[in-house]
Design a protein around this motif. Structure first.
Motif, mmCIF file in Angstrom:
data_model
loop_
_atom_site.group_PDB
_atom_site.id
_atom_site.type_symbol
_atom_site.label_atom_id
_atom_site.label_comp_id
_atom_site.label_asym_id
_atom_site.label_seq_id
_atom_site.Cartn_x
_atom_site.Cartn_y
_atom_site.Cartn_z
ATOM 1 N N ARG A 245 0.867 -1.190 0.000
ATOM 2 C CA ARG A 245 0.000 0.000 0.000
ATOM 3 C C ARG A 245 0.893 1.226 0.000
ATOM 4 O O ARG A 245 1.844 1.311 0.790
ATOM 5 N N ASP A 246 0.585 2.195 -0.881
ATOM 6 C CA ASP A 246 1.425 3.385 -0.962
ATOM 7 C C ASP A 246 0.836 4.539 -0.165
ATOM 8 O O ASP A 246 -0.232 4.410 0.462
ATOM 9 N N GLU A 247 1.523 5.678 -0.167
ATOM 10 C CA GLU A 247 1.115 6.814 0.657
ATOM 11 C C GLU A 247 -0.200 7.432 0.208
ATOM 12 O O GLU A 247 -0.837 8.187 0.961
ATOM 13 N N ASN A 248 -0.642 7.115 -1.020
ATOM 14 C CA ASN A 248 -1.913 7.626 -1.521
ATOM 15 C C ASN A 248 -3.063 6.656 -1.282
ATOM 16 O O ASN A 248 -4.197 6.921 -1.706
ATOM 17 N N GLU B 272 -5.782 -0.493 5.103
ATOM 18 C CA GLU B 272 -6.415 0.832 5.134
ATOM 19 C C GLU B 272 -6.698 1.264 6.574
ATOM 20 O O GLU B 272 -6.425 2.407 6.959
ATOM 21 N N GLY C 268 8.180 6.270 -2.084
ATOM 22 C CA GLY C 268 7.136 7.048 -2.741
ATOM 23 C C GLY C 268 7.105 6.875 -4.241
ATOM 24 O O GLY C 268 6.578 7.737 -4.964
#
Length: 385
Positions: free
Chosen positions: A193-196, A240, A293
């Protein structure tokens, strides 16, 4: 974005850290490793290893001054260490997310709070908690809440009396008492899972354990497509809710056709090693990407795969004169043309210690599994319990 040739920091020097170093180097980064073991597998490949404890603040200051971002390869790094580093440098995953995953009581409570599927359990802090526990939990498994792994720090208990004896044997440490479930299957999902908030999942792996240690993983898992889809959706929901950034593994039980979350690991996972050879990107490349990132890479598999762990027992041979230490017969594995062998460079083999693994690739999952069992037997690994 953090771009090459930046220096990245890794807390922990085991095989997961070693694969991270390899992935980061291939992408053009430098890596510093912090681990108290001067012979750590990751440290052997890193640009520099700081031989220090995880709460050595002088070493942490060096890491923060040099590195553009820091991550971890195992969940038992003190959350305080991650919090401290986060004051000076990007740290992913966060201390808060790791803290949930490194404590079984916090982990089970998190699942219950967020109404995620989990088995019946009770938090055990004292003998009185066991005496008053719901009798419907038995037979059960008593597990220490911290630092248990690969079957260590746990005991199967048939009733309350056995649980009390096991609790004393575990030095009265805080534990979880989990109802023993009748399992149809075990599987895991490794995702990033990325920062967005974008999530990419690898194909589910079906897992078989031996004496509490992962023995064989088969990917894709031999389960219904809907079950695999549901497992990926639950794992993404966990990521999440944790506000997780990085590579995360979620282990599941299948009980009467239903998914039950067993454990979460805030890092790459043993069952995800097949991604090194069978997927367009590995779980370790994705760990680097999320940390820095970068856009996430494809998690699609180009081959089916069966992964087999190689434990330290394999380095010991019984002879009439006693047990003899020797190198395993690697030629027997290299005779399989689609087999990929990975050895971790650990300083000393001991029974139960993960020393390496091999992955058998094929177009057909069943054939990959069949060939892996042949390779497993050829190198002298006995049948699973």
């Amino acid at each position: 974005m953090i771009l090459p040739p930046a220096t990245l920091g890794m807390l922990g020097g085991g095989q997961l850290g070693r694969f991270f170093v390899g992935a980061a180097h291939e992408m053009g980064y430098r890596v510093w490793v912090l681990d108290p073991d001067p012979h750590s597998p990751a440290g052997l490949l890193a640009d520099r290893q700081l031989v220090a404890a995880y709460d050595d603040y002088a070493a942490l200051d060096q890491l923060a001054e040099t590195c553009a971002a820091v991550t971890t390869e195992f969940e038992n790094v003190p959350a305080g260490t991650l919090d401290y580093l986060a004051k000076f440098v990007v740290v992913r995953p966060s201390a808060a997310a790791v803290a949930v995953c490194q404590n079984r009581i916090a982990e089970k409570s998190f699942l219950r709070e967020h109404q995620l599927p989990h088995g019946p359990f009770a938090a055990i802090h004292s003998e009185n908690d066991l005496r008053t526990a719901d009798p419907g939990l038995f037979p059960a498994i008593l597990k220490v809440s911290r630092f248990g792994y690969d079957g260590k720090g746990q005991a199967i208990v048939a009733d309350r009396e056995q649980a009390l004896a096991a609790f004393q044997h575990l030095r009265s440490e805080s534990c979880v008492l989990e109802k023993k479930l009748r399992l149809d299957d075990e599987l895991s999902i490794v995702l990033v899972r990325d920062e967005n908030g974008l999530v990419a999942s690898f194909p589910a792996a079906g897992n078989r354990h031996r004496q509490g240690i992962l023995d064989v993983s088969l990917a894709p898992a031999a389960i219904a497509p809907q079950l695999s889809h549901d497992a990926a959706a639950i794992a993404a929901m966990i990521a999440e809710r944790l506000a997780y950034i990085g590579t995360l593994a979620v282990e599941f039980f299948v009980v009467d056709g239903r998914l039950v979350v067993n454990e979460m690991a805030p890092r790459p996972h043993n069952s995800g090693h097949y991604t090194l050879d069978a997927c367009h990107s590995s779980q370790f490349e994705q760990q680097v990407r999320a940390l820095c990132g970068l856009p996430l890479a494809s998690t699609r598999a180009h081959s089916a795969a069966a992964m087999v762990n190689l434990l330290g027992d394999l380095w010991y041979e019984s002879t009439p004169a006693g047990t003899r230490y020797r190198e395993p017969d690697w030629a027997a594995l290299y005779a399989f043309p689609t087999l990929k062998l990975h050895l971790y460079g650990k300083h000393h083999a001991r029974p139960g210690r993960k020393m390496g693994h091999f992955t058998l690739l094929d177009d057909d999952p069943q054939n990959a599994g069949r060939l892996a069992m042949q390779a497993r037997a050829a190198i002298g690994i006995g049948d699973a319990d």
